[in-house]
Design a protein around this motif. Structure first.
Motif, short mmCIF file in Angstrom:
data_model
loop_
_atom_site.label_atom_id
_atom_site.label_comp_id
_atom_site.label_asym_id
_atom_site.label_seq_id
_atom_site.Cartn_x
_atom_site.Cartn_y
_atom_site.Cartn_z
N PHE A 34 21.33 27.78 22.28
CA PHE A 34 21.04 28.21 23.66
C PHE A 34 20.00 27.30 24.33
O PHE A 34 19.51 27.60 25.39
N VAL A 35 19.64 26.21 23.66
CA VAL A 35 18.62 25.29 24.20
C VAL A 35 19.29 24.05 24.80
O VAL A 35 18.93 23.58 25.87
N GLN A 36 20.29 23.54 24.09
CA GLN A 36 21.09 22.42 24.60
C GLN A 36 20.25 21.25 25.07
O GLN A 36 20.38 20.76 26.19
N SER A 37 19.35 20.84 24.14
CA SER A 37 18.46 19.73 24.42
C SER A 37 17.59 20.02 25.65
O SER A 37 17.23 19.11 26.39
N TRP A 38 17.27 21.29 25.87
CA TRP A 38 16.46 21.77 27.00
C TRP A 38 17.20 21.64 28.33
O TRP A 38 16.59 21.49 29.38
N GLY A 39 18.53 21.67 28.27
CA GLY A 39 19.29 21.75 29.51
C GLY A 39 20.44 20.76 29.70
O GLY A 39 21.46 21.12 30.28
N PRO A 40 20.30 19.52 29.26
CA PRO A 40 21.32 18.52 29.60
C PRO A 40 22.75 18.81 29.15
O PRO A 40 23.69 18.42 29.83
N MET B 153 22.13 29.38 33.67
CA MET B 153 20.77 29.62 33.16
C MET B 153 20.54 31.12 32.97
O MET B 153 21.01 31.92 33.76
N PHE B 154 19.79 31.45 31.93
CA PHE B 154 19.42 32.85 31.75
C PHE B 154 17.97 32.95 31.29
O PHE B 154 17.39 31.98 30.80
N SER C 28 9.82 29.65 23.08
CA SER C 28 8.72 30.15 23.89
C SER C 28 9.29 31.03 25.00
O SER C 28 10.36 30.75 25.54
N GLN C 29 8.57 32.09 25.34
CA GLN C 29 9.00 32.97 26.42
C GLN C 29 8.86 32.26 27.78
O GLN C 29 9.35 32.73 28.79
N TYR C 30 8.16 31.12 27.78
CA TYR C 30 8.00 30.34 29.01
C TYR C 30 9.17 29.39 29.27
O TYR C 30 9.05 28.50 30.09
N GLU C 31 10.28 29.57 28.56
CA GLU C 31 11.41 28.66 28.73
C GLU C 31 12.66 29.45 29.12
O GLU C 31 12.83 30.59 28.69
N ALA C 32 13.52 28.80 29.89
CA ALA C 32 14.81 29.40 30.22
C ALA C 32 15.81 29.10 29.10
O ALA C 32 15.56 28.24 28.25
N GLY C 33 16.94 29.80 29.10
CA GLY C 33 18.02 29.53 28.15
C GLY C 33 19.25 29.05 28.88
O GLY C 33 19.36 29.21 30.11
N PHE C 34 20.20 28.47 28.14
CA PHE C 34 21.37 27.86 28.76
C PHE C 34 22.66 28.21 28.04
O PHE C 34 22.71 28.27 26.82
#
Ligand SMILES: *Cc1c(COP(=O)(O)O)cnc(C)c1O
Length: 426
Positions: free
Chosen positions: A56-62, A355-356, A396-402
């Motif tokens: 659910f991270v996908q390299s932080w979005g890409p 995004m979630f 981290s709760q400070y990050e979005a998921g994908f």
């Protein structure tokens, strides 16, 4: 079961500060040590102990198409065979620029760089160069990369000039950065009363770096009006939301439009790319047409351009992808919410396109101070237990998921089932 990763991490720590090349990867906020990744395949990643994770991270979005998308892979391989870099123009840059420019009414030209940090840093220089003003206004909880003037500390909620949030950043370099509370119009107005030298507002219109916290339409409208009334430019930092929140990013689903947009992440499909874009008048100030200097040895790198080009063309050819991605994002967060409800655990959920976000707290946060009230310990435990069961959430709760296009409803249902189990003892 993490033996190889634990060993790899300790070896990395000997030669790389904290064992990582970007701090969040070190798992500091959830504890434990990070799995070292061996390879990806579709919706999954495998670590060097051969644990398999739904990613659910996908390299932080890409990676909106997941790992090892065949079309992107093939384009990259073909481009690599012709040479890695030339430091001279290639047609690939024009093609990718056209794909982006065609999509937006407020964009005529785009310049490519190698990271989101670089894109934002350059966009801010451009805004200052165009307006002849020095101050910039940013919001607490928004992340715009790690360049000096953007690394400023959260203030008291009062209009305040930012103090550096990292040693190594002289206060002299952040004294031109005004800091405001996200979604707080009064605070925003006060900033414009405090300074008549504001070159730009920079904002994540849908914040993804304090968890997923969207700005309200009224707030964005106020940003727009205050910029217009004071001769400042509005910059949407869409490094994360671009081609993620919708085909046209946050700009595609919001009424307010920006003067300059920054991109990164999805436009590189996993290769290092950033970009900033604006009208031909504003971009005309950029060197070599104008006086605002900006450059890069590897900018517009052909391999990176070819990955981005295939990726964007695939997205444009199939715009219903975003409805499908959002349906899956909703399936996930609604499932998590039911599981939480069943166990009397307060959980706030949200989605925007692919995004979630979810927060362990009583009320939906609208700014970083409210995010900070969430139950981080509970999140840490949830994260760790999910990881053990093969679900890789941002650490981290400070990050979005994908969500990626290759994720299936079954994948998501498996995840909800595991979460339901875990929430019984959370
Ligand atoms: C990731 C991100 C950046 C920084 O991009 P890098 O490629 O990590 O330098 C800037 N702004 C936003 C909104 C981001 O999400």
């Amino acid at each position: 079961m993490f033996d190889n990763s634990v060993k790899a991490y300790s070896e990395a720590c000997n030669v790389i500060p904290g064992g990582v090349d970007s701090p969040v990867r070190a798992f500091k906020s959830v504890g434990g040590t990070p799995p070292f990744i061996a390879r990806g395949e579709g919706a999954f990643m495998y670590d060097i102990d051969d644990n398999k994770y739904l990613d659910f991270v996908q390299s932080w979005g890409p990676l909106i198409f997941g790992h090892c998308d065949k079309d992107i892979e093939e384009a990259v391989i073909q481009t690599v065979k012709k040479g890695l870099s030339f430091g001279a123009p290639t047609e690939l840059e024009t093609s990718l620029a056209n794909e982006i420019v065609d999509m937006f009414d407020n964009i005529d030209k785009v310049r490519f760089v190698s990271s989101g940090t670089e894109a934002v840093m350059s966009a801010i220089r451009l805004a200052r160069g165009v307006t002849g003003k020095d101050d910039i206004l940013k919001f607490e909880g928004c992340y715009h990369g790690h360049s000096d003037s953007l690394l400023v500390q959260a203030g008291s909620g009062m209009a305040t000039f930012g103090a550096p949030s990292s040693p190594g950043v002289p206060a002299d370099l952040t004294k031109h950065t005004l800091l405001c509370e996200y979604n707080n119009i009064e605070n925003l107005k006060k900033c414009f009363e405090d300074s008549n030298d504001i070159a730009c507002i920079i904002i994540e219109p849908i914040a993804g770096n304090m968890g997923l916290v969207p700005a309200s339409e009224e707030f964005l409208k106020a940003c727009r009006e205050l910029c217009d009334a004071n001769g400042a430019l509005l910059i949407f930092d869409e490094v994360m939301t671009g081609f993620r929140a919708s085909l046209k990013g946050a700009s595609g689903i919001l009424q307010t439009q920006a003067d300059i947009i920054t991109f990164g992440k999805v436009i590189g499909a996993g290769m290092p790319v950033g970009a900033f874009a604006s009208s031909k008048e504003i971009m005309g100030h950029l060197s070599p047409d104008g006086a605002v200097y900006q450059a890069g040895t590897l900018s517009g790198n052909p391999v990176a351009m070819s990955a981005g080009l295939v990726s964007l063309r695939k997205l444009k050819a199939n715009p219903s992808i975003y409805e499908d991605l959002n349906a899956k994002a909703l399936r996930l967060v609604n499932g998590l919410k039911s599981a939480a409800n069943a166990n009397n655990i307060p959980l706030q959920i949200n989605t925007r396109g692919s995004m979630f976000g979810f927060f362990f707290c009583e009320e939906e946060p609208t700014n970083i101070k409210e995010v900070a009230k969430c139950d981080f310990q509970r999140f840490g435990k949830f994260h760790h237990e999910m990881l053990k069961r093969g679900f890789y959430f941002a650490c981290s709760q400070y990050e979005a998921g994908f969500i990626s296009t290759v994720m299936t409803d079954e994948n998501i249902d498996d995840c909800i089932k595991a979460a339901s189990d875990i929430m019984k003892n959370l």
